[in-house]
Design a protein around this motif. Structure first.
Motif, PDB file in Angstrom:
ATOM      1  N   PRO A 259       0.799  -1.230   0.000  1.00  0.00           N
ATOM      2  CA  PRO A 259       0.000   0.000   0.000  1.00  0.00           C
ATOM      3  C   PRO A 259       0.828   1.275   0.000  1.00  0.00           C
ATOM      4  CG  PRO A 259      -0.014  -0.963   2.187  1.00  0.00           C
ATOM      5  CD  PRO A 259       0.733  -1.922   1.293  1.00  0.00           C
ATOM      6  N   ILE A 260       0.275   2.285  -0.677  1.00  0.00           N
ATOM      7  CA  ILE A 260       0.857   3.630  -0.621  1.00  0.00           C
ATOM      8  C   ILE A 260      -0.101   4.585   0.084  1.00  0.00           C
ATOM      9  CG2 ILE A 260       2.339   3.371  -2.644  1.00  0.00           C
ATOM     10  CD1 ILE A 260       0.181   4.907  -4.258  1.00  0.00           C
ATOM     11  N   GLN A 261      -1.297   4.087   0.369  1.00  0.00           N
ATOM     12  CA  GLN A 261      -2.313   4.872   1.072  1.00  0.00           C
ATOM     13  C   GLN A 261      -3.116   3.914   1.933  1.00  0.00           C
ATOM     14  OE1 GLN A 261      -4.588   7.223  -1.639  1.00  0.00           O
ATOM     15  NE2 GLN A 261      -5.977   7.979  -0.078  1.00  0.00           N
ATOM     16  N   GLY A 262      -3.457   4.323   3.135  1.00  0.00           N
ATOM     17  CA  GLY A 262      -4.142   3.463   4.086  1.00  0.00           C
ATOM     18  C   GLY A 262      -5.654   3.445   3.948  1.00  0.00           C
ATOM     19  N   GLU A 263      -6.119   3.045   2.787  1.00  0.00           N
ATOM     20  CA  GLU A 263      -7.569   2.935   2.570  1.00  0.00           C
ATOM     21  C   GLU A 263      -7.901   1.605   1.909  1.00  0.00           C
ATOM     22  OE1 GLU A 263      -8.933   6.146   0.103  1.00  0.00           O
ATOM     23  OE2 GLU A 263      -8.918   7.566   1.764  1.00  0.00           O
ATOM     24  N   VAL A 264      -8.974   0.989   2.370  1.00  0.00           N
ATOM     25  CA  VAL A 264      -9.527  -0.199   1.724  1.00  0.00           C
ATOM     26  C   VAL A 264     -10.896   0.191   1.183  1.00  0.00           C
ATOM     27  CG1 VAL A 264     -10.364  -2.558   2.030  1.00  0.00           C
ATOM     28  CG2 VAL A 264      -8.323  -1.785   3.274  1.00  0.00           C
ATOM     29  N   ARG A 265     -11.073   0.009  -0.122  1.00  0.00           N
ATOM     30  CA  ARG A 265     -12.345   0.323  -0.773  1.00  0.00           C
ATOM     31  C   ARG A 265     -12.929  -0.943  -1.376  1.00  0.00           C
ATOM     32  NH1 ARG A 265     -13.688   5.558  -0.954  1.00  0.00           N
ATOM     33  NH2 ARG A 265     -12.047   7.024  -0.371  1.00  0.00           N
ATOM     34  N   ALA A 266     -14.243  -1.004  -1.457  1.00  0.00           N
ATOM     35  CA  ALA A 266     -14.922  -2.184  -1.988  1.00  0.00           C
ATOM     36  C   ALA A 266     -14.546  -2.408  -3.451  1.00  0.00           C
ATOM     37  CB  ALA A 266     -16.437  -2.029  -1.851  1.00  0.00           C
ATOM     38  N   PRO A 267     -13.996  -3.579  -3.781  1.00  0.00           N
ATOM     39  CA  PRO A 267     -13.610  -3.858  -5.156  1.00  0.00           C
ATOM     40  C   PRO A 267     -14.796  -4.251  -6.046  1.00  0.00           C
ATOM     41  CG  PRO A 267     -13.009  -5.690  -3.762  1.00  0.00           C
ATOM     42  CD  PRO A 267     -13.557  -4.610  -2.859  1.00  0.00           C
ATOM     43  N   PHE A 268     -15.942  -4.457  -5.446  1.00  0.00           N
ATOM     44  CA  PHE A 268     -17.182  -4.761  -6.161  1.00  0.00           C
ATOM     45  C   PHE A 268     -18.348  -4.496  -5.210  1.00  0.00           C
ATOM     46  CE2 PHE A 268     -15.492  -8.753  -4.419  1.00  0.00           C
ATOM     47  CZ  PHE A 268     -16.545  -9.167  -3.615  1.00  0.00           C
ATOM     48  N   PRO A 269     -19.565  -4.333  -5.762  1.00  0.00           N
ATOM     49  CA  PRO A 269     -20.713  -4.149  -4.864  1.00  0.00           C
ATOM     50  C   PRO A 269     -20.999  -5.449  -4.130  1.00  0.00           C
ATOM     51  CG  PRO A 269     -21.418  -4.162  -7.175  1.00  0.00           C
ATOM     52  CD  PRO A 269     -19.938  -4.269  -7.168  1.00  0.00           C
ATOM     53  N   GLY A 270     -21.372  -5.345  -2.883  1.00  0.00           N
ATOM     54  CA  GLY A 270     -21.649  -6.562  -2.127  1.00  0.00           C
ATOM     55  C   GLY A 270     -22.087  -6.282  -0.709  1.00  0.00           C
ATOM     56  N   LYS A 271     -21.895  -7.307   0.120  1.00  0.00           N
ATOM     57  CA  LYS A 271     -22.298  -7.244   1.521  1.00  0.00           C
ATOM     58  C   LYS A 271     -21.087  -7.596   2.384  1.00  0.00           C
ATOM     59  CE  LYS A 271     -24.388 -10.661   3.533  1.00  0.00           C
ATOM     60  NZ  LYS A 271     -25.322 -11.723   3.872  1.00  0.00           N
TER      61      LYS A 271
END
Length: 159
Positions: free
Chosen positions: A48-60
């Motif tokens: 990582p170069i930035q401390g963010e996790v984002r949803a790689p697809f729509p889901g639950k």
């Protein structure tokens, strides 16, 4: 007539983009045998170069590690799950440096912020911040997984 249609196998796909900004690398780069030997499943890792996790697809959100907040299990509409695991041995931080933005059971859109993590805090603790993105083994619906050489998607799951 049209008997050929009965034998056709319908395949659905799920393309996985990197949920973390950074350099995508192979799982063999993860300094944890559970990931590097693919004992947990197929996938990739991100430096990582930035401390963010984002949803790689729509889901639950199927599960977020309570107290430590270092890992999230995300499921698509067909029930295919991926594990996003930030760092190695980061469970030892007991949540210090991790800020979840979702809860178990929550529905999310692609690109939605799931988790923030403090790269400096992880490194100060002497831990690796490499983030593993895994398709956990044992999912009966998963037919095969392919790595992609695409600017957008990193992995394609056939189910």
């Amino acid at each position: 007539m049209f008997g050929w249609r009965k034998n056709k196998i319908e395949e659905n796909t799920l393309d996985i983009i990197s949920p973390v900004p950074g350099q995508v690398v192979g799982l063999e780069q993860v300094p944890d045998e559970a990931f590097s030997t693919k004992a947990m499943g197929e996938g990739f890792a991100v430096q990582p170069i930035q401390g963010e996790v984002r949803a790689p697809f729509p889901g639950k959100i199927s599960h977020i590690m309570n107290r430590s907040n270092h890992a999230i299990l995300l499921e698509n509409e067909a029930g295919i799950q991926i594990l996003i695991h930030v760092g190695v041995d980061t469970v030892s931080l007991k949540g210090d440096g991790f800020v979840p933005h979702v809860v178990t059971g929550q529905t999310v859109k692609q690109g939605e912020l799931l988790l923030e993590f403090d790269i400096a805090r992880i490194q100060e603790a002497g831990l690796s911040d490499i983030t593993s993105v895994i398709v956990p083994g044992g999912q009966e619906k998963v037919q095969r997984i392919e790595g992609l050489q695409d600017e957008d998607a990193v992995l394609r799951i056939y189910y």
